[in-house]
Design a protein around this motif. Structure first.
Motif, mmCIF file in Angstrom:
data_model
loop_
_atom_site.group_PDB
_atom_site.id
_atom_site.type_symbol
_atom_site.label_atom_id
_atom_site.label_comp_id
_atom_site.label_asym_id
_atom_site.label_seq_id
_atom_site.Cartn_x
_atom_site.Cartn_y
_atom_site.Cartn_z
ATOM 1 N N LYS A 325 -13.926 -82.200 114.667
ATOM 2 C CA LYS A 325 -12.524 -81.827 114.467
ATOM 3 C C LYS A 325 -11.931 -82.410 113.185
ATOM 4 O O LYS A 325 -11.030 -81.823 112.598
ATOM 5 N N ARG A 326 -12.443 -83.587 112.754
ATOM 6 C CA ARG A 326 -11.788 -84.289 111.654
ATOM 7 C C ARG A 326 -12.658 -84.411 110.407
ATOM 8 O O ARG A 326 -12.337 -85.195 109.500
ATOM 9 N N SER A 327 -13.749 -83.657 110.331
ATOM 10 C CA SER A 327 -14.498 -83.566 109.080
ATOM 11 C C SER A 327 -13.661 -82.771 108.083
ATOM 12 O O SER A 327 -12.633 -82.180 108.436
ATOM 13 N N LEU A 328 -14.097 -82.701 106.827
ATOM 14 C CA LEU A 328 -13.342 -81.935 105.838
ATOM 15 C C LEU A 328 -13.190 -80.484 106.255
ATOM 16 O O LEU A 328 -12.136 -79.872 106.070
ATOM 17 N N ALA A 329 -14.266 -79.936 106.840
ATOM 18 C CA ALA A 329 -14.182 -78.539 107.289
ATOM 19 C C ALA A 329 -13.222 -78.418 108.467
ATOM 20 O O ALA A 329 -12.392 -77.503 108.523
ATOM 21 N N GLY A 330 -13.328 -79.349 109.408
ATOM 22 C CA GLY A 330 -12.479 -79.279 110.583
ATOM 23 C C GLY A 330 -11.011 -79.514 110.273
ATOM 24 O O GLY A 330 -10.126 -78.939 110.924
ATOM 25 N N LEU A 331 -10.725 -80.326 109.240
ATOM 26 C CA LEU A 331 -9.338 -80.644 108.901
ATOM 27 C C LEU A 331 -8.553 -79.435 108.405
ATOM 28 O O LEU A 331 -7.320 -79.458 108.397
#
Length: 508
Positions: A325-331
């Motif tokens: 959820k909080r990776s660069l993609a998920g952000l």
């Protein structure tokens, strides 16, 4: 001899051990020092003055919390405890009724003799005084005390090194202090495992500058934070970790959190105790992970003892979940720039007339009115590396988390800890991982009233279906062996473990 044979026959752990075709490595045995002998040894280092400092340090660790008048918890009235919020600290923490065990934890010869009775082939010892010198705030006292205590234990157990090894206590107020004491312990004393505090309490400088601790000691007691070495530290501890890896030293800690928020009851020790080792070690381990220590030093091996292994599985699962959820993609799911403002206005016009009462809807004002002012403020948007909490850890995929959490960390679980099931649950743990639970009997403390029960208690986890026989082998042998030998391939050279491995082969 007859007494020893009768004890062996009576030991439930001997009965379990006889059916195992592999050795047992106990990673956490607590011993006590015979005070006159220890003080006599310390006096050789620094005379009567250093003995006095040792007494002050041990008293500081042993006494219950005091209020500003210096009154011990037990000397305070209930009203005073409430007024000062004096926490209830540990009491009756050692075995007494079992007199044989009391003597065993003080006498190396007897402990060595009873290893078979305990069901262990090899034990790593944590003398209760090993970190007592940390209570000395003056480095000119703290460091010679550490050297004296470590030297005493090295000499005391040297004759029994094929089955017993004591840890060296290493102070880490600064990385330079840690490096020098580490080198002395390993190169001069021949010790091969270290025990550190999982954090150092430091003053909050903004408050300390305004209210100097020497003038405001009561305020200084609370105006502090804990430096966990890996994240947001005022010091660069990488040179220390590099030296640990260079010397091939496994790192252990029994870090706790009694006295922290939620563990500060003024009346109930158990309230403050349950889970406190796990919480303290979790803070330490997460700092190493998020600070990138386990990325920069993949050979580093760290064991957090007494907290159980379940919390290690719990954090690992949450790391994987949060990275998604909080990776660069998920952000991107939460980036204000990704919000379609025109569509938001259109949807409010179409479906929110009763709420907006025909107000003219400005897109940026609507963002403020729905998501909050922070989402519409450029000044509140993180930039660059501020966006990514996993950046320092170097996490690009879930497998990186497994490598830098599961491979680097080992989790001491006591013999009766049924939560160990979570460590071995490769269906619940992402990527089919099993957490490195290691047998950490904690004999010598109140957790184990009888030295001969610990291994048998652990085997009951197999009998009750909590873990499998294969997991039990990993717990008492394969994982501890991996912990020590991955840090130092020659760790067990000259020990009974080396002899047994030569006969049976290394664990798979």
């Amino acid at each position: 001899m007859n007494d020893r044979l009768s004890r062996l026959r009576a030991s439930p752990s001997v009965a379990v051990k006889q059916n195992l075709d592999y050795p047992v490595i106990d990673t956490d045995v607590h011993t006590n020092d015979y005070t006159p002998a220890l003080e006599e040894y310390v006096a050789q280092y620094g005379g009567a003055a250093l003995v006095d400092e040792l007494r002050k340090a041990t008293a500081s660790r042993r006494r219950n919390a005091e209020n500003s008048s210096g009154k011990d918890w037990y000397a305070q009235t209930p009203e005073e405890r409430q007024y000062y919020r004096t926490i209830r600290s540990p009491w009756w923490a050692r075995v007494t009724r079992n007199t044989l065990d009391v003597a065993t934890y003080h006498l190396p010869e007897l402990l060595y003799e009873r290893q078979e009775e305990q069901g262990s082939d090899y034990s790593v010892l944590f003398p209760n005084n090993v970190l007592a010198p940390l209570a000395a705030k003056d480095p000119d006292v703290r460091r010679p005390l550490h050297r004296a205590v470590n030297h005493y234990h090295a000499d005391l157990y040297r004759h029994y090194s094929d089955r017993l090894t004591p840890v060296a206590g290493i102070p880490l107020y600064t990385p330079e202090e840690g490096i020098e004491e580490l080198e002395f312990a390993v190169k001069t004393l021949g010790l091969k495992v270290i025990n550190i505090g999982g954090g150092v309490k430091r003053p909050i400088r903004a408050i300390a500058d305004k209210y100097p601790p020497k003038h405001h000691p009561e305020l200084a007691k609370y105006a502090s934070y804990i430096d966990f070495y890996g994240l947001d530290s005022e010091y660069d501890y990488d040179p220390f970790w590099a030296k640990v890896v260079e010397l091939g030293v496994p790192v252990t800690t029994h870090y706790g959190s009694q006295g922290w928020t939620g563990r500060s009851s003024i009346s109930n020790y158990m309230n403050n105790h349950i889970g406190h080792f796990a919480d303290g070690s979790e803070a330490f381990a997460k700092a190493l992970f998020f600070g990138g220590v386990t990325r920069r030093f993949p050979q580093l091996r760290v064991a957090m003892l007494e907290g159980g292994a379940a919390w290690g599985a719990n954090v690992y699962i949450h790391l994987i979940d949060r990275f998604e959820k909080r990776s660069l993609a998920g952000l991107k799911n939460y980036d204000p720039a990704e919000l379609d403002r025109e569509l938001l206005v259109e949807l409010f016009r179409r479906h929110g007339a009763s709420l907006t009462k025909q107000r003219e809807l400005d897109p940026e004002q609507l963002v403020r009115d729905t998501l909050g002012a922070a989402y519409a403020s450029d000044a509140r948007q993180p930039q660059g590396l501020e966006l990514e909490d996993f950046a320092a850890a170097g996490i690009e995929k879930p497998e990186d988390i497994r490598e830098r959490w599961v491979d680097s960390f080992f989790f001491g679980s006591e013999s009766d800890d049924r939560t160990i099931a979570a460590a071995f649950n490769d269906k619940a743990n992402p990527l089919g991982a099993k957490i490195n639970a290691i047998y950490s009997s904690d004999v010598g403390h109140w957790d184990v009233p009888d030295l001969t029960d610990a291994l048998a208690e652990s085997w009951r986890l197999v009998e009750d279906g909590v873990i499998s026989a294969a997991d039990f082998k990993a717990y008492v042998y394969s994982n501890p062996y991996k912990f020590y030998t991955q840090a130092n391939p020659a760790f067990f050279k000259g020990t009974v473990i080396e002899q047994k491995v030569q006969r049976t082969g290394q664990p798979g």
